[in-house]
Design a protein around this motif. Sequence first.
Motif, mmCIF file in Angstrom:
data_model
loop_
_atom_site.group_PDB
_atom_site.id
_atom_site.type_symbol
_atom_site.label_atom_id
_atom_site.label_comp_id
_atom_site.label_asym_id
_atom_site.label_seq_id
_atom_site.Cartn_x
_atom_site.Cartn_y
_atom_site.Cartn_z
ATOM 1 N N ILE A 109 19.302 41.908 0.401
ATOM 2 C CA ILE A 109 19.319 41.944 1.847
ATOM 3 C C ILE A 109 19.202 43.376 2.505
ATOM 4 C CG2 ILE A 109 20.820 41.477 3.861
ATOM 5 C CD1 ILE A 109 22.128 38.934 2.365
ATOM 6 N N TYR A 110 19.790 44.412 2.050
ATOM 7 C CA TYR A 110 19.532 45.662 2.191
ATOM 8 C C TYR A 110 18.244 46.148 2.194
ATOM 9 C CZ TYR A 110 24.541 46.061 3.434
ATOM 10 O OH TYR A 110 26.011 46.002 3.879
ATOM 11 N N GLY A 111 17.581 45.656 1.105
ATOM 12 C CA GLY A 111 16.395 45.877 0.618
ATOM 13 C C GLY A 111 15.568 45.478 1.893
ATOM 14 N N GLY A 112 15.649 44.132 1.825
ATOM 15 C CA GLY A 112 14.529 43.457 2.964
ATOM 16 C C GLY A 112 14.851 43.897 4.438
ATOM 17 N N LEU A 113 16.101 44.373 4.626
ATOM 18 C CA LEU A 113 16.283 44.972 6.259
ATOM 19 C C LEU A 113 15.649 46.484 6.202
ATOM 20 C CD1 LEU A 113 19.964 43.638 6.990
ATOM 21 C CD2 LEU A 113 17.443 42.940 8.277
ATOM 22 N N GLY A 114 15.437 46.900 5.026
ATOM 23 C CA GLY A 114 14.850 48.419 5.003
ATOM 24 C C GLY A 114 16.097 49.346 5.053
ATOM 25 N N VAL A 115 17.223 48.935 4.821
ATOM 26 C CA VAL A 115 18.395 49.838 5.116
ATOM 27 C C VAL A 115 18.572 50.414 3.732
ATOM 28 C CG1 VAL A 115 20.941 49.922 4.810
ATOM 29 C CG2 VAL A 115 19.686 48.425 6.505
ATOM 30 N N LEU A 116 18.068 50.057 2.434
ATOM 31 C CA LEU A 116 17.781 50.511 1.491
ATOM 32 C C LEU A 116 16.235 50.258 0.949
ATOM 33 C CD1 LEU A 116 21.000 49.489 -0.438
ATOM 34 C CD2 LEU A 116 20.711 51.670 0.399
ATOM 35 N N GLU A 117 15.764 51.597 0.113
ATOM 36 C CA GLU A 117 14.356 51.368 0.111
ATOM 37 C C GLU A 117 13.920 50.451 -1.165
ATOM 38 O OE1 GLU A 117 10.975 54.289 -1.641
ATOM 39 O OE2 GLU A 117 12.582 55.229 -0.654
ATOM 40 N N LYS A 118 14.937 50.509 -2.167
ATOM 41 C CA LYS A 118 14.559 49.602 -3.551
ATOM 42 C C LYS A 118 15.368 48.229 -3.222
ATOM 43 C CE LYS A 118 13.667 53.591 -6.582
ATOM 44 N NZ LYS A 118 14.212 54.117 -7.924
ATOM 45 N N GLY A 119 16.753 48.394 -2.887
ATOM 46 C CA GLY A 119 17.573 47.250 -2.784
ATOM 47 C C GLY A 119 17.899 46.645 -4.187
ATOM 48 N N HIS A 120 18.158 47.368 -5.295
ATOM 49 C CA HIS A 120 18.510 47.180 -6.604
ATOM 50 C C HIS A 120 19.994 47.273 -6.969
ATOM 51 C CE1 HIS A 120 18.039 51.543 -7.055
ATOM 52 N NE2 HIS A 120 18.617 51.199 -8.194
ATOM 53 N N LEU A 121 20.517 46.601 -7.682
ATOM 54 C CA LEU A 121 21.944 46.535 -8.169
ATOM 55 C C LEU A 121 22.047 47.361 -9.628
ATOM 56 C CD1 LEU A 121 24.754 45.596 -7.169
ATOM 57 C CD2 LEU A 121 24.576 44.021 -8.852
ATOM 58 N N VAL A 122 22.941 48.411 -9.566
ATOM 59 C CA VAL A 122 23.413 48.833 -10.947
ATOM 60 C C VAL A 122 24.760 48.562 -10.784
ATOM 61 C CG1 VAL A 122 23.708 51.270 -12.137
ATOM 62 C CG2 VAL A 122 21.722 50.676 -10.660
ATOM 63 N N GLU A 123 25.297 48.013 -12.072
ATOM 64 C CA GLU A 123 26.735 47.435 -12.485
ATOM 65 C C GLU A 123 27.277 48.631 -13.502
ATOM 66 O OE1 GLU A 123 27.135 43.428 -13.541
ATOM 67 O OE2 GLU A 123 24.834 43.144 -12.806
ATOM 68 N N THR A 124 28.554 48.929 -13.149
ATOM 69 C CA THR A 124 29.265 49.836 -13.847
ATOM 70 C C THR A 124 30.631 49.389 -13.821
ATOM 71 O OG1 THR A 124 29.113 52.171 -14.795
ATOM 72 C CG2 THR A 124 29.384 51.876 -12.682
ATOM 73 N N ASP A 125 31.325 50.380 -14.787
ATOM 74 C CA ASP A 125 32.823 50.486 -14.498
ATOM 75 C C ASP A 125 33.256 51.606 -14.933
ATOM 76 O OD1 ASP A 125 32.391 50.504 -17.344
ATOM 77 O OD2 ASP A 125 33.417 48.626 -17.732
ATOM 78 N N ARG A 126 34.535 51.860 -15.304
ATOM 79 C CA ARG A 126 35.161 53.182 -15.807
ATOM 80 C C ARG A 126 34.551 53.976 -16.856
ATOM 81 N NH1 ARG A 126 40.203 56.224 -15.670
ATOM 82 N NH2 ARG A 126 40.272 57.614 -17.696
ATOM 83 N N SER A 127 34.064 53.108 -17.753
ATOM 84 C CA SER A 127 33.310 53.495 -18.862
ATOM 85 C C SER A 127 32.093 54.120 -18.693
ATOM 86 C CB SER A 127 33.232 52.501 -20.105
ATOM 87 O OG SER A 127 32.337 51.405 -19.608
ATOM 88 N N GLY A 128 31.363 53.957 -17.594
ATOM 89 C CA GLY A 128 30.098 54.423 -17.190
ATOM 90 C C GLY A 128 30.240 55.596 -16.317
ATOM 91 N N LEU A 129 31.359 55.733 -15.785
ATOM 92 C CA LEU A 129 31.605 56.909 -14.987
ATOM 93 C C LEU A 129 32.380 58.219 -15.646
ATOM 94 C CD1 LEU A 129 32.530 55.191 -11.796
ATOM 95 C CD2 LEU A 129 30.147 56.008 -12.512
ATOM 96 N N VAL A 130 33.407 57.880 -16.420
ATOM 97 C CA VAL A 130 34.348 58.905 -17.083
ATOM 98 C C VAL A 130 33.849 59.124 -18.252
ATOM 99 C CG1 VAL A 130 36.615 59.179 -17.743
ATOM 100 C CG2 VAL A 130 36.098 57.986 -15.609
ATOM 101 N N ALA A 131 33.863 60.427 -18.656
ATOM 102 C CA ALA A 131 33.545 61.055 -20.074
ATOM 103 C C ALA A 131 34.669 61.287 -20.882
ATOM 104 C CB ALA A 131 32.762 62.245 -20.032
ATOM 105 N N GLU A 132 34.630 61.513 -22.274
ATOM 106 C CA GLU A 132 35.566 61.847 -22.936
ATOM 107 C C GLU A 132 36.303 63.156 -22.948
ATOM 108 O OE1 GLU A 132 34.627 60.530 -27.045
ATOM 109 O OE2 GLU A 132 34.015 58.663 -26.248
#
Length: 611
Positions: A337-360
């Motif tokens: 919806i945001y992509g269709g409204l032009g609010v976001l250029e691509k309007g894709h979704l990236v899913e993650t959780d703690r493991s995708g943000l926090v390093a060891e």
Amino acid sequence: MSSPSDDAILQSIRLYREALQQTLNLFVESGEIAEGSYGWLAGQDASASVDKRDMPQQMADLHEGFVMKVFATMVPASSARNLEQRQLGRILLEHVWGETVQGSKLHEAIDWLITTAEGFSWYEVTRPFLELPSLRDRWGEVITAATRMAHLIAMVDGDDSSLERSRLQSMLDGLENAKQVAKSPTSVTAPTLPSDSATVDHQADLDNAREAISWLRSEAKRLREGTGHDAANKPTPTRAGGGSPASTEPAKAPAKETAEQDDRTPEERLAEARAKMDRLIGLDAIKNQIQTLANFLAMERHRAKEGLPTTKPSLHMAFVGNPGTGKTTVARIIAEIYGGLGVLEKGHLVETDRSGLVAEYAGQTGPKTNAKIDEALDGVLFIDEAYTLIDESGQDQYGREAIQTLLKRMEDQRDRLVVILAGYPKEMTKMIRSNPGLSSRVGTTMHFDDYDPEALCRIFELIAAKAQYVIPTQSRRRLLRGFTHLYFNRDRHFGNGRTSRNSFERSVRRLANRIAGSTEITRELLTTLEPSDIEIPDLTDAQLDAMTEPSGMIRVTCPHCDTPQVIEDTMMGTTTNCNSCSEPMEVQWGSPVIDLKAPAETQPEQDLSTS
């Protein structure tokens, strides 16, 4: 054994053609879904050896391996093949090649088909449905497609042999093993597939998706080159009735110029996203919130065009709710919806959780978090179980570093990034309240309630309808009673929509086992889920029988006059007249009326002293 009549053979051929086309549609539609969710990943594969066509076309190529694998499993050798099965083999070759093989060439072509398909594993020909999160919900439809084709191949000659039943069971076991391979964390050929539990590793999901898409592009190219009629060498297909060879490319989904290009107009993209939202079961409050937000953003865009002052509200959100309530699906639609409204250029979704943000190790979390945010720029970053980034003891310096990095990017690039934090209600509320930076940036909180019994039934029917299944009245009663029991005995780990999907997959397997002993396969047999087929997770047949035996009532609302009324649950799946306006109304499902009997009135004790 008597030979089947010509009419019976023609009926089997017609049903097999339909099953092949339905399977192609399933794969192509799934490719469209995957491209909408992960098309942005496809552009990261710069290898010259991979297929550069779009994902629907690649999935169409993959479906050829799937339908060939089903045929080869049910007809593994020339000695086991009969005349009727050769006719279905001809139909399959016509479907794969877009041409008809006739005469002496047919025998050689089917030999080639079986030999080629033996080189495929069930995991290979179903991998996108196992590893792409947006396609996992369609696994039941994959089972359905394979089962229908297998039954038609097995029963086309009118015979019901134990050998063919064992081959059918072998196919079902092979598909189940493929699912287990994808779940196995020790597998060297397949990454981890989350089970039905609440814990999902979104970084692993993203890595799996990236690998699966890269694999699909190369596999589609290999399949197209390996299953085309030029690869068969021996047979030379000709058109029915003679003539020159037809085109070697079967009719499939039209290819786009590149895998990354989306040629839809913003209006078309917005309309499709809203249509997806409307098709979701339940979630009325969520739909209203999103519609209101979309209307506001559209108004602000028009004001900007007229040179009027505009406001820029924070678009970052919190999604709170138990697992299986549709949070990820809604996040994906919001991105569109945001992509269709032009609010976001691509309007894709990236899913993650703690493991995708926090390093060891110290000093690595900031760069890792920034890298994940960079992937989501001009789209939506969905962080599941976001509360795990904050430790109540305050000792988690890595989680704190990820939060601080995220907060800065949420503010600095608010025009290019929308962050959605998701998780259990209690933990998410505590997280946002305990961090002023988050509470000031998260402008909207959406509450995802558990699906009630009627909604669970509608989700089951939605999945079943895609595979063209029919649910009779008594099967509906069984589903509603079973889901009602699970709902009123649920905890916060209740599966919600996943419960409906699990029930559907188990019910389809039961149907497959039931009709394996049938001597005649009909459309009705292939598409009707009888009460004995219905299976509800964590409930035995005896328990379901006991729940379904007594009569019950449901609450429905007339679509003509909006009058609520209570009717017998035996009316589900039928048409009845409204008690108020007398107009006919179709009753698919209803909200169960729980019979809470009042305690028996206590008779006043007689005062013996006055007697």
